[in-house]
Structure formats: C-alpha cells, structure tokens
Design an enzyme around this catalytic site. Structure first.
Site, PDB file in Angstrom:
ATOM      1  N   GLU A 112      31.345  30.114  43.566  1.00  0.00           N
ATOM      2  CA  GLU A 112      31.959  29.520  44.320  1.00  0.00           C
ATOM      3  C   GLU A 112      30.941  29.154  45.537  1.00  0.00           C
ATOM      4  OE1 GLU A 112      35.439  31.550  45.032  1.00  0.00           O
ATOM      5  OE2 GLU A 112      36.010  31.698  42.918  1.00  0.00           O
ATOM      6  N   GLU A 162      38.651  30.704  34.332  1.00  0.00           N
ATOM      7  CA  GLU A 162      39.623  31.422  34.803  1.00  0.00           C
ATOM      8  C   GLU A 162      40.923  30.813  34.686  1.00  0.00           C
ATOM      9  OE1 GLU A 162      38.352  32.735  38.811  1.00  0.00           O
ATOM     10  OE2 GLU A 162      36.331  33.060  38.331  1.00  0.00           O
TER      11      GLU A 162
HETATM   12  O1  G3I Z   1      40.561  48.615  44.127  1.00  0.00           O
HETATM   13  C1  G3I Z   1      41.053  48.432  45.385  1.00  0.00           C
HETATM   14  C2  G3I Z   1      42.034  49.686  45.377  1.00  0.00           C
HETATM   15  O2  G3I Z   1      41.390  50.775  45.517  1.00  0.00           O
HETATM   16  C3  G3I Z   1      43.078  49.533  46.624  1.00  0.00           C
HETATM   17  O3  G3I Z   1      44.068  50.602  46.689  1.00  0.00           O
HETATM   18  C4  G3I Z   1      43.709  47.962  46.435  1.00  0.00           C
HETATM   19  C5  G3I Z   1      44.770  47.834  47.845  1.00  0.00           C
HETATM   20  O4  G3I Z   1      43.948  47.584  48.888  1.00  0.00           O
HETATM   21  O5  G3I Z   1      42.675  47.052  46.494  1.00  0.00           O
HETATM   22  C6  G3I Z   1      41.917  47.202  45.230  1.00  0.00           C
HETATM   23  O6  G3I Z   1      40.978  46.215  45.426  1.00  0.00           O
HETATM   24  C7  G3I Z   1      41.763  44.852  45.015  1.00  0.00           C
HETATM   25  C8  G3I Z   1      41.009  44.306  43.707  1.00  0.00           C
HETATM   26  O7  G3I Z   1      41.422  43.049  43.403  1.00  0.00           O
HETATM   27  C9  G3I Z   1      41.215  45.162  42.505  1.00  0.00           C
HETATM   28  O8  G3I Z   1      42.835  45.214  42.332  1.00  0.00           O
HETATM   29  C10 G3I Z   1      41.307  43.960  46.243  1.00  0.00           C
HETATM   30  O9  G3I Z   1      41.932  44.560  47.560  1.00  0.00           O
HETATM   31  C11 G3I Z   1      41.733  42.525  45.861  1.00  0.00           C
HETATM   32  O10 G3I Z   1      41.216  41.575  46.772  1.00  0.00           O
HETATM   33  C12 G3I Z   1      41.088  42.014  44.417  1.00  0.00           C
HETATM   34  O11 G3I Z   1      41.472  40.620  44.267  1.00  0.00           O
HETATM   35  C13 G3I Z   1      40.758  40.035  43.380  1.00  0.00           C
HETATM   36  C14 G3I Z   1      40.251  38.753  43.904  1.00  0.00           C
HETATM   37  O12 G3I Z   1      39.336  38.048  42.862  1.00  0.00           O
HETATM   38  C15 G3I Z   1      39.153  39.162  44.971  1.00  0.00           C
HETATM   39  O13 G3I Z   1      38.157  39.783  44.512  1.00  0.00           O
HETATM   40  C16 G3I Z   1      41.599  39.702  42.313  1.00  0.00           C
HETATM   41  O14 G3I Z   1      42.218  40.799  41.485  1.00  0.00           O
HETATM   42  C17 G3I Z   1      40.842  38.662  41.135  1.00  0.00           C
HETATM   43  O15 G3I Z   1      41.709  38.377  40.189  1.00  0.00           O
HETATM   44  C18 G3I Z   1      40.415  37.533  41.797  1.00  0.00           C
HETATM   45  O16 G3I Z   1      39.699  36.807  41.084  1.00  0.00           O
HETATM   46  C19 G3I Z   1      38.582  35.581  41.440  1.00  0.00           C
HETATM   47  C20 G3I Z   1      37.523  35.490  40.685  1.00  0.00           C
HETATM   48  O17 G3I Z   1      36.825  36.873  41.076  1.00  0.00           O
HETATM   49  C21 G3I Z   1      36.688  34.422  41.417  1.00  0.00           C
HETATM   50  N1  G3I Z   1      37.480  33.149  41.359  1.00  0.00           N
HETATM   51  C22 G3I Z   1      38.825  33.437  41.984  1.00  0.00           C
HETATM   52  C23 G3I Z   1      39.735  34.430  41.403  1.00  0.00           C
HETATM   53  C24 G3I Z   1      40.964  34.578  42.088  1.00  0.00           C
HETATM   54  O18 G3I Z   1      40.624  34.736  43.513  1.00  0.00           O
END
Ligand code: G3I
Length: 367
Positions: free
Chosen positions: A155, A260
């Site tokens: 991205e 994805e």
């Molecule tokens: O691991 C922590 C946990 O310890 C905590 O309790 C919880 C609540 O705050 O958060 C957890 O981390 C979260 C993580 O997912 C794991 O569940 C993050 O807050 C959350 O922002 C993260 O979201 C991910 C997002 O990317 C941002 O990284 C989504 O699961 C994931 O599906 C999404 O995937 C992205 C690709 O990597 C790139 N392309 C877009 C796609 C969708 O956004």
C-alpha cells in the site's frame, strides 16, 4: 471418483446433515478443485495457529494450500523495541504451515500502517534507514527458504496513483520501494517478491502501480508479482477493471495474485481497505445481526462464481487467490470501518460451514 461426482456427493452430505450439530468434513476442497489452475489460500490469525478457533481448524488444511499471516509478521508484531526482534509467533506460524503442508506468503515487510511506535518517532534519516535495512535483512533472511513469496511493500500508493507520503517516502525518498525489493532479493533469492495494494485494479491507481513496477524493473531489481488485494463489495465487484488489470500487469512479465479477497455485504460509503478510515454508526449500519438474507447470500454467491470464472479464464496469469480470512467470524470486516458489526464476506460461515458462495466457487471450477 471424478470431481463432479465428488462435488454432488458432498452437497448431498452437507444438505442431508444440515440439522446435525457436527459439520461432517466437506469432501469438496477448493485447493483440489483448483490444483491445476492456481494456489488457493487464506489469511490465518494467531488464534488459529494456537488451535483456538475450532471452526477454522479443519478448514485450513482441507481447503487451502497456502496461508498468509494476517498480522503476526507485520513490523509492529516483530519489533518490540529498537534493536530487538520477537520471532516467537512468526516461527510458530512457519511450523504450523510446515505441519499442515502449506505454502506461506509473508505479509508484509514494509507497510506504513503497522510500524512499531519507536520507528515512527525516529528523527534521523540515517537511523531510519538502519531500521528499514536491518528489518528487511533480518526478517526476510530468517525466513528465506521457508516462505514462497513476500508482500515486500504494501500500500505505497494513493488512489490517484501517486506515491503515499509515508514515513518511508518522507525519510528515504522514492527509491525506497526498489531498495526494499533489492534488499529482500539479496537475503531471500528464492522467494517470489510482490508489490501488494488495494484498489490497484482501478485505472488511476493501476497506472501508478504499473509505473512503480516499471521503475523497479528499470532499476534492474527483481519483482516477480503484483498483489491485487480484492476487498470488493457485493453487487459492485469491478469485473471489467479486474480483467483489464490482469492483462496489463501480466504484460509487464510478472505474476498476478488476488491476495486479500473478501466481498463486503454491509453498508459502507467508500471502497478499498484504507485501514485508517472510520465510519460512524448509523441506523442501518448492522442490518444482518441474526443471519444473512437469502437474497444477499445469492448475490454474494453469484459474485464469487463470476469472479472465479474470470480468474480461470486467465489462469495462466494468476499465481494465487488468497481469501482474507478462513470464515466470516474471523473477518476484519466485522470491526472495520465500524467495530462490532456482523459481516458475511467469505465462503464459510461462523461455524465453518460452507455457504452457497462456496458451492458457486466449486461449481465455477467445472470445465
Ligand atoms: O493483538 C492486539 C491485542 O493484544 C489487543 O488486545 C487488541 C485490541 O486492541 O488489538 C490486537 O491487535 C489488533 C490486530 O488486528 C490483531 O487482532 C489491532 O488492534 C488491529 O488493528 C489489527 O487489525 C488488522 C489490520 O490489518 C491492521 O493491521 C486486521 O486484523 C487485518 O485483517 C488487517 O489486514 C490488512 C492487511 O494487513 C493489509 N491490507 C488491508 C487489510 C485490511 O485492513
């Protein structure tokens, strides 16, 4: 038993036991039905690697031949502090893939959105370049020979095709993308190197993506593929733009992957996957809490069926199709852009049961 007969046996089995609590194993398998066409994968969460998602457990090795870590190989997850790395979860992911005979697509070496806090606060360009260079060398070097492909840069483009003003661009200049591919190739020469983005099937962003790929190639740096993420909306899947993009990217001499894939069924007033975007809750924001209406089930099944027919038409250019999640309960779309919604973007429901969309994708594989 040929594929068609096996498929109907399965459908009868599943429909016959629809009332039973235990879902019998689904004989039809996505990876088997598409084994002569392209890899079929899913994004896998840490909970699933730990075996804490029973709905996913039987599906992952049965349905897929490649997996992508949804989060546990992102910079933020690997880098607790300057000079420190925590590979414990990523190593477990690799062991999980090996135990289940699954290929791995590494995700993702360079992404502005999940940088560790300490990296965001680095002022000096030299220190930032050290962070950038060490990260790629250490991470890609560690998993060389263990991952079959990397989303090297994720991205890096704006919707108009210009380069996103990320900390990487601001600190390192626009050569950072080619530098990332060059560094990765040096430490992981046998891995397919991809540029990955969303909406890069749309003409303006596609043009910017093609220019970015050509710049890497003109620098004499290896790039093997482009990832079209495929975060699309039911009833609005851009089939024409997807086909144009497959042809135009393939004409660059690189592979195309849908990296994805999910199909949004809830109301949302913008497309794409800009994870920083939010949306305020409105009265009809979460219309299907109990179940997905038959009409929408059919619409998403039709969209997935038509999409896979299109991908099969160009299977010589498609290396992999990865769903962004194993089942609806895992999907990031349950919490984005509005937290706590009930979404239905994938092929398997919250209990790991195949949806009509699954049977559409299986049916599309019939010649
Ligand atoms: O691991 C922590 C946990 O310890 C905590 O309790 C919880 C609540 O705050 O958060 C957890 O981390 C979260 C993580 O997912 C794991 O569940 C993050 O807050 C959350 O922002 C993260 O979201 C991910 C997002 O990317 C941002 O990284 C989504 O699961 C994931 O599906 C999404 O995937 C992205 C690709 O990597 C790139 N392309 C877009 C796609 C969708 O956004």
């Amino acid at each position: 038993m040929n594929k068609l007969f096996s498929f109907f046996i399965t459908a009868a089995l599943i429909s016959g036991c629809a009332g039973t609590r235990q879902i019998r194993s689904v004989t039809a398998s996505l990876k088997d039905m598409y084994k002569n066409d392209f890899l079929i994968g899913a994004a896998v969460s840490w909970q699933q690697v730990e075996g804490k998602d029973p709905a996913a457990f039987n599906l992952i090795s049965r349905q897929f031949n490649t997996i992508t870590p949804e989060n546990i190989m992102k910079e933020e997850e690997l880098r607790p502090a300057w000079g420190e790395y925590d590979f414990s979860r990523a190593d477990r992911f690799i062991d999980f893939a090996k135990a289940h005979h699954l290929q791995v697509n590494g995700h993702t070496l360079i992404w502005h959105s999940q940088m560790p806090a300490f990296a965001r606060s680095i002022e000096s360009v030299d220190s930032f370049r050290t962070f950038f260079t060490d990260h790629i060398r250490k991470v890609a070097g560690r998993y060389s020979g263990k991952v079959q492909s990397w989303d090297v840069v994720n991205e890096a483009l704006n919707e108009d095709g210009t380069l996103r003003k990320s900390p990487f661009l601001n600190k390192l200049g626009d050569n950072y993308i080619a530098d990332a591919f060059k560094l990765t190739n040096e430490v992981s020469p046998g891995t397919d190197l991809y540029y990955n983005d969303y909406n890069n099937e749309q003409p303006e962003k596609r043009a910017g993506c093609i220019a970015l790929i050509k710049k890497i190639q003109q620098a004499g740096v290896r790039i093997d593929g482009v990832g079209i993420q495929g975060h699309w909306h039911v009833g609005k899947v851009p089939f024409k733009e997807i086909e144009e993009s497959i042809l135009e990217y393939a004409a660059l001499g690189i592979k195309v992957a849908i990296t994805e894939l999910d199909i949004e069924v809830l109301p949302r007033n913008f497309t794409g996957a800009e994870v920083s975007q939010q949306m305020k809750t409105e009265t009809n924001s979460n219309p299907y809490v109990k179940e997905l209406p038959e009409t929408v089930q059919k619409q998403i099944a039709d969209d997935y069926g038509r999409l896979f027919k299109l991908l099969l038409k160009h299977k010589d250019k498609i290396a992999r199709v990865t769903f962004w999640g194993v089942h609806d309960g895992q999907s990031w779309l349950n919490d984005w852009p509005i937290p706590g919604r009930t979404n239905y973007p994938l092929l398997f429901d919250r209990n790991g049961k195949p949806k009509p969309a699954f049977y559409s994708v299986i049916a599309a594989s019939k010649r």
